[in-house]
Motif scaffolding. Structure first.
Motif, PDB file in Angstrom:
ATOM      1  N   ARG A 196      40.720  48.011  45.381  1.00 49.07           N
ATOM      2  CA  ARG A 196      42.099  48.604  45.388  1.00 49.07           C
ATOM      3  C   ARG A 196      42.574  48.542  43.704  1.00 49.07           C
ATOM      4  O   ARG A 196      43.280  49.595  43.483  1.00 49.07           O
ATOM      5  N   GLN A 197      42.515  47.687  43.353  1.00 48.43           N
ATOM      6  CA  GLN A 197      43.267  47.326  41.921  1.00 48.43           C
ATOM      7  C   GLN A 197      42.382  48.046  40.781  1.00 48.43           C
ATOM      8  O   GLN A 197      42.933  48.245  39.634  1.00 48.43           O
ATOM      9  N   THR A 198      41.234  48.524  41.106  1.00 50.55           N
ATOM     10  CA  THR A 198      40.365  49.301  40.105  1.00 50.55           C
ATOM     11  C   THR A 198      40.451  50.653  40.353  1.00 50.55           C
ATOM     12  O   THR A 198      40.104  50.983  41.548  1.00 50.55           O
ATOM     13  N   ASP A 199      40.205  51.563  39.400  1.00 55.47           N
ATOM     14  CA  ASP A 199      39.921  52.824  39.584  1.00 55.47           C
ATOM     15  C   ASP A 199      38.470  52.923  40.087  1.00 55.47           C
ATOM     16  O   ASP A 199      37.414  52.402  39.560  1.00 55.47           O
ATOM     17  N   PRO A 200      38.387  53.579  41.261  1.00 54.63           N
ATOM     18  CA  PRO A 200      36.973  53.432  42.041  1.00 54.63           C
ATOM     19  C   PRO A 200      36.024  54.392  41.096  1.00 54.63           C
ATOM     20  O   PRO A 200      34.696  53.746  40.999  1.00 54.63           O
ATOM     21  N   SER A 201      36.373  55.169  40.369  1.00 55.24           N
ATOM     22  CA  SER A 201      35.485  55.961  39.516  1.00 55.24           C
ATOM     23  C   SER A 201      34.877  54.933  38.270  1.00 55.24           C
ATOM     24  O   SER A 201      33.648  55.362  37.620  1.00 55.24           O
ATOM     25  N   LEU A 202      35.659  54.015  38.188  1.00 56.79           N
ATOM     26  CA  LEU A 202      34.945  53.123  37.121  1.00 56.79           C
ATOM     27  C   LEU A 202      33.718  52.336  37.627  1.00 56.79           C
ATOM     28  O   LEU A 202      32.660  52.017  36.962  1.00 56.79           O
ATOM     29  N   PHE A 203      33.685  52.062  38.924  1.00 53.70           N
ATOM     30  CA  PHE A 203      32.546  51.421  39.597  1.00 53.70           C
ATOM     31  C   PHE A 203      31.324  52.420  39.570  1.00 53.70           C
ATOM     32  O   PHE A 203      30.191  52.126  39.305  1.00 53.70           O
ATOM     33  N   GLN A 204      31.773  53.790  39.781  1.00 51.28           N
ATOM     34  CA  GLN A 204      30.575  54.985  39.681  1.00 51.28           C
ATOM     35  C   GLN A 204      29.917  54.959  38.245  1.00 51.28           C
ATOM     36  O   GLN A 204      28.838  55.086  38.156  1.00 51.28           O
ATOM     37  N   LEU A 205      30.895  54.936  37.260  1.00 48.79           N
ATOM     38  CA  LEU A 205      30.600  55.032  35.805  1.00 48.79           C
ATOM     39  C   LEU A 205      29.576  54.046  35.577  1.00 48.79           C
ATOM     40  O   LEU A 205      28.487  54.189  34.847  1.00 48.79           O
ATOM     41  N   TYR A 206      29.788  52.703  35.940  1.00 50.08           N
ATOM     42  CA  TYR A 206      29.260  51.490  35.823  1.00 50.08           C
ATOM     43  C   TYR A 206      27.750  51.768  36.205  1.00 50.08           C
ATOM     44  O   TYR A 206      26.772  51.261  35.419  1.00 50.08           O
ATOM     45  N   ILE A 207      27.506  52.070  37.581  1.00 44.93           N
ATOM     46  CA  ILE A 207      26.449  52.290  38.205  1.00 44.93           C
ATOM     47  C   ILE A 207      25.615  53.471  37.547  1.00 44.93           C
ATOM     48  O   ILE A 207      24.498  53.062  37.384  1.00 44.93           O
ATOM     49  N   GLN A 208      26.117  54.407  37.259  1.00 40.50           N
ATOM     50  CA  GLN A 208      25.334  55.507  36.440  1.00 40.50           C
ATOM     51  C   GLN A 208      25.059  55.018  35.393  1.00 40.50           C
ATOM     52  O   GLN A 208      23.794  54.973  34.875  1.00 40.50           O
ATOM     53  N   GLN A 209      25.974  54.381  34.470  1.00 41.03           N
ATOM     54  CA  GLN A 209      25.200  54.018  33.078  1.00 41.03           C
ATOM     55  C   GLN A 209      24.168  52.986  33.370  1.00 41.03           C
ATOM     56  O   GLN A 209      23.004  52.787  32.494  1.00 41.03           O
ATOM     57  N   PHE A 210      23.963  52.018  34.086  1.00 38.33           N
ATOM     58  CA  PHE A 210      23.119  50.951  34.385  1.00 38.33           C
ATOM     59  C   PHE A 210      21.840  51.493  34.849  1.00 38.33           C
ATOM     60  O   PHE A 210      20.928  51.277  34.394  1.00 38.33           O
ATOM     61  N   VAL A 211      22.052  52.606  35.801  1.00 38.40           N
ATOM     62  CA  VAL A 211      20.809  53.202  36.264  1.00 38.40           C
ATOM     63  C   VAL A 211      20.011  54.310  35.132  1.00 38.40           C
ATOM     64  O   VAL A 211      18.884  54.092  34.881  1.00 38.40           O
ATOM     65  N   GLN A 212      20.835  54.700  34.250  1.00 35.76           N
ATOM     66  CA  GLN A 212      20.320  55.595  33.255  1.00 35.76           C
ATOM     67  C   GLN A 212      19.547  54.548  32.339  1.00 35.76           C
ATOM     68  O   GLN A 212      18.504  54.789  31.746  1.00 35.76           O
ATOM     69  N   GLU A 213      20.177  53.285  32.033  1.00 40.90           N
ATOM     70  CA  GLU A 213      19.456  52.221  31.052  1.00 40.90           C
ATOM     71  C   GLU A 213      18.037  52.132  31.593  1.00 40.90           C
ATOM     72  O   GLU A 213      17.049  51.972  30.820  1.00 40.90           O
ATOM     73  N   ILE A 214      18.116  51.783  33.085  1.00 38.35           N
ATOM     74  CA  ILE A 214      16.849  51.316  33.518  1.00 38.35           C
ATOM     75  C   ILE A 214      15.610  52.552  33.572  1.00 38.35           C
ATOM     76  O   ILE A 214      14.707  52.647  33.347  1.00 38.35           O
ATOM     77  N   LYS A 259      23.220  43.211  41.598  1.00 35.56           N
ATOM     78  CA  LYS A 259      23.767  42.290  42.558  1.00 35.56           C
ATOM     79  C   LYS A 259      24.019  41.083  41.488  1.00 35.56           C
ATOM     80  O   LYS A 259      24.860  40.331  41.517  1.00 35.56           O
ATOM     81  N   SER A 260      22.856  40.706  40.626  1.00 32.08           N
ATOM     82  CA  SER A 260      22.863  39.685  40.014  1.00 32.08           C
ATOM     83  C   SER A 260      23.856  39.451  38.685  1.00 32.08           C
ATOM     84  O   SER A 260      24.580  38.675  38.575  1.00 32.08           O
ATOM     85  N   LEU A 261      24.085  40.746  38.237  1.00 32.32           N
ATOM     86  CA  LEU A 261      24.985  40.892  36.918  1.00 32.32           C
ATOM     87  C   LEU A 261      26.369  40.882  37.418  1.00 32.32           C
ATOM     88  O   LEU A 261      27.359  40.500  36.497  1.00 32.32           O
ATOM     89  N   SER A 262      26.738  41.789  38.476  1.00 36.43           N
ATOM     90  CA  SER A 262      27.926  41.986  38.815  1.00 36.43           C
ATOM     91  C   SER A 262      28.593  41.395  40.103  1.00 36.43           C
ATOM     92  O   SER A 262      29.715  41.668  40.385  1.00 36.43           O
TER      93      SER A 262
END
Length: 538
Positions: A196-214, A259-262
């Motif tokens: 609730r305290q975090t902008d939900p879009s930041l979670f999606q951005l984090y996942i997207q950037q992580f997936v792109q790196e992989i 899961k391991s990193l975050s």
């Protein structure tokens, strides 16, 4: 580091300036020196220095002429002029023409270093600004590519211009096969207050950037935020069989590492490989359907459409309950008695299930089944009225009252039956087009004439006659054409084992495949592959 070129007709001055600049450290790279303006222009074209340090008085072309021509050709070039006291008026003229600074002969070391330090700061500022602008431009192109791809998916139309846009940002997708995965954050894996305290879009951005790196480490592809709760990834594969396994391994790696990193968990749905970018929508829809089973089997998993949905989850338990009468009524568009059938099914399910979760799971499975069917028939929007199937499943899983569940199921299955009943009249006008659309997507499955006739609400014998009249060939002949065409393409472009290829193109066994293939082409699959590859070599 910035680069500099020295221009002076006196060799001793050139050597002296070189020595003073070199003694100042590694801040500057001297790329060339020239004897006059003509030679300097040639070297400017070759080396493109950031700064030119030039004498005013030189034979053939003096410093003023060099400065004027050089600034026209190289607008970013910084010029520092050197003059004697008697030529100070030329230095002033040079400054008015845009020179960065001037030095008087004989050049003092401290003065030279002071001028160079100012030039270096300017160079660093310009470079930082250029990098920032390039970064912003790259981000804009990335966002534009993502927005257009999402829009194309929502419209049900992805085309070549989407690939062209990806190529502009350096993502070249040139392999013949494509697949999709959809990644969804498991909200229950994290503290509710943190979410609730975090902008939900930041979670999606984090996942997207992580997936792109992989993806960048393992294969060609493009990831993008698809919705407020989902990240999608489009991947490009050289072949279907090996590519599917590589994608499953990559998805599992994404799940474990996030899961391991975050300390967050995600669930990943994966479709089946398709040939050609225009067919990517099929893989994307399958990935979303696979992801729906998160409600049935829980999160923190990789769910492959073919393995999980078709084999493990759906077929294993759905027939445990007595759905047959209800399904028959829905498929036939028979509204009479539909509510009583729904009541009977829900009552039986609630009476025999060991937990509320089992009830929810079975209802969700049936809804997913009919969602897929309605998509194939093009009636999903008419049935759900624009409602999101994922939201609907969540709503089902929140019901704890048998009466409420029964009423909701009455409404859902009743409206679906009504839509099918209304649509069946239209389908009677052109059932063959509906059948062909379905067959082109599902020809690898063991579909019989009766199966497809039931799907378009026709008697099998009548459908067979109508099919032959419309296409000039029988249902079996048409299915064989589709399967052989796919097999020929795979034989020519992949190293897939023939036994696996036979299975993946819809043939029951390799002996049947070999016999049919030879009847259609005149050669065995092995000979066909050898002949095609020999033709390519020659």
């Amino acid at each position: 580091m910035p680069t500099i070129m020295i221009v002076d007709d006196e060799a001793i001055f050139r050597r002296g300036l070189r020595a003073m600049i070199a003694a100042a450290g590694d801040d500057w790279t001297i790329v060339a020196d020239a004897r006059d303006g003509y030679e300097a222009l040639e070297l400017l074209e070759k080396h493109r220095p950031d700064v030119v340090l030039t004498d005013i008085r030189m034979p053939r072309m003096d410093g003023l002429q060099l400065q004027k021509i050089a600034r026209e050709r190289f607008p970013e070039l910084q010029v520092v002029v050197i003059s004697g006291y008697e030529d100070f008026s030329y230095a002033q003229q040079s400054m008015r023409s845009g020179a960065r600074d001037y030095l008087m002969k004989p050049v003092e070391r401290e003065e030279l270093l002071q001028v160079l330090e100012g030039l270096k700061r300017d160079w660093q500022a310009r470079r930082s600004e250029q990098q920032h602008e390039a970064s912003l431009e790259g981000q804009e192109l990335l966002q534009q590519a993502a927005d257009q791809l999402v829009a194309g998916i929502m419209r049900g139309s992805v085309q070549q211009h989407h690939l062209d846009l990806l190529a502009q940002i350096g993502i070249e997708l040139t392999e013949p096969y494509f697949n999709c995965m959809v990644i969804k954050l498991d909200k229950d894996s994290m503290d509710l207050e943190r979410y609730r305290q975090t902008d939900p879009s930041l979670f999606q951005l984090y996942i997207q950037q992580f997936v792109q790196e992989i993806i960048d480490l393992r294969m060609s592809g493009f990831s993008f935020v698809f919705s407020d709760s989902e990240v999608a990834a489009l991947v490009n594969l050289p072949n279907a069989e090996d590519g599917e396994q590589r994608l499953l391994e990559m998805a599992e790696s994404v799940r474990r590492q996030i899961k391991s990193l975050s300390n967050l968990t995600v669930t990943i749905g994966i479709g089946r490989p398709v040939k050609g970018f225009e067919s990517m929508l099929s893989a994307f829809r399958e990935a979303q359907v696979a992801l729906l089973y998160r409600l049935v089997v829980g999160g923190d998993k990789v769910l492959a459409y073919e393995q999980a949905v078709k084999q493990q989850f759906f077929k294993s338990e759905r027939r445990k309950w007595s759905w047959e009468a209800l399904e028959q009524a829905i498929n036939e568009g028979r509204l009479q008695g539909i509510n009583e059938l729904v009541d009977s099914v829900v009552a039986e399910l609630c009476d025999h299930a060991h937990t509320p979760e089992q009830v929810h799971q079975q209802i969700c499975k049936l809804l997913i089944h009919y969602y897929e069917l309605s998509e194939d028939l093009g009636i999903a929007k008419a049935w759900l009225g624009g409602r999101d199937i994922r939201g609907l499943l969540i709503e089902i899983c929140s019901i704890s009252s048998r009466a409420e569940l029964t009423e909701q199921c009455r409404q859902l299955f009743g409206s679906l039956t009504a839509v099918i009943a209304a649509g069946s009249k239209q389908l009677e006008n052109d059932p063959i087009s509906t059948a062909l659309r379905y067959l082109k997507r599902h020809y690898v499955e063991p579909i019989t004439l009766t199966d497809i006739a039931d799907r378009v609400y026709l008697n099998a014998a009548y459908f067979s006659t109508l099919f032959k009249q419309r296409l000039g060939k029988t249902f079996i002949e048409y299915m064989t054409e589709l399967r052989i065409a796919d097999a020929k393409q795979r034989l020519a472009s992949t190293d897939e084992k023939i036994a696996r290829l036979a299975e993946s193109t819809g043939f029951s066994n390799i002996r049947h495949f070999n016999r049919v293939f030879k009847n259609e082409t005149g050669v065995t699959p092995k000979k066909y592959r050898e002949r095609i590859r020999q033709q390519h070599k020659s």
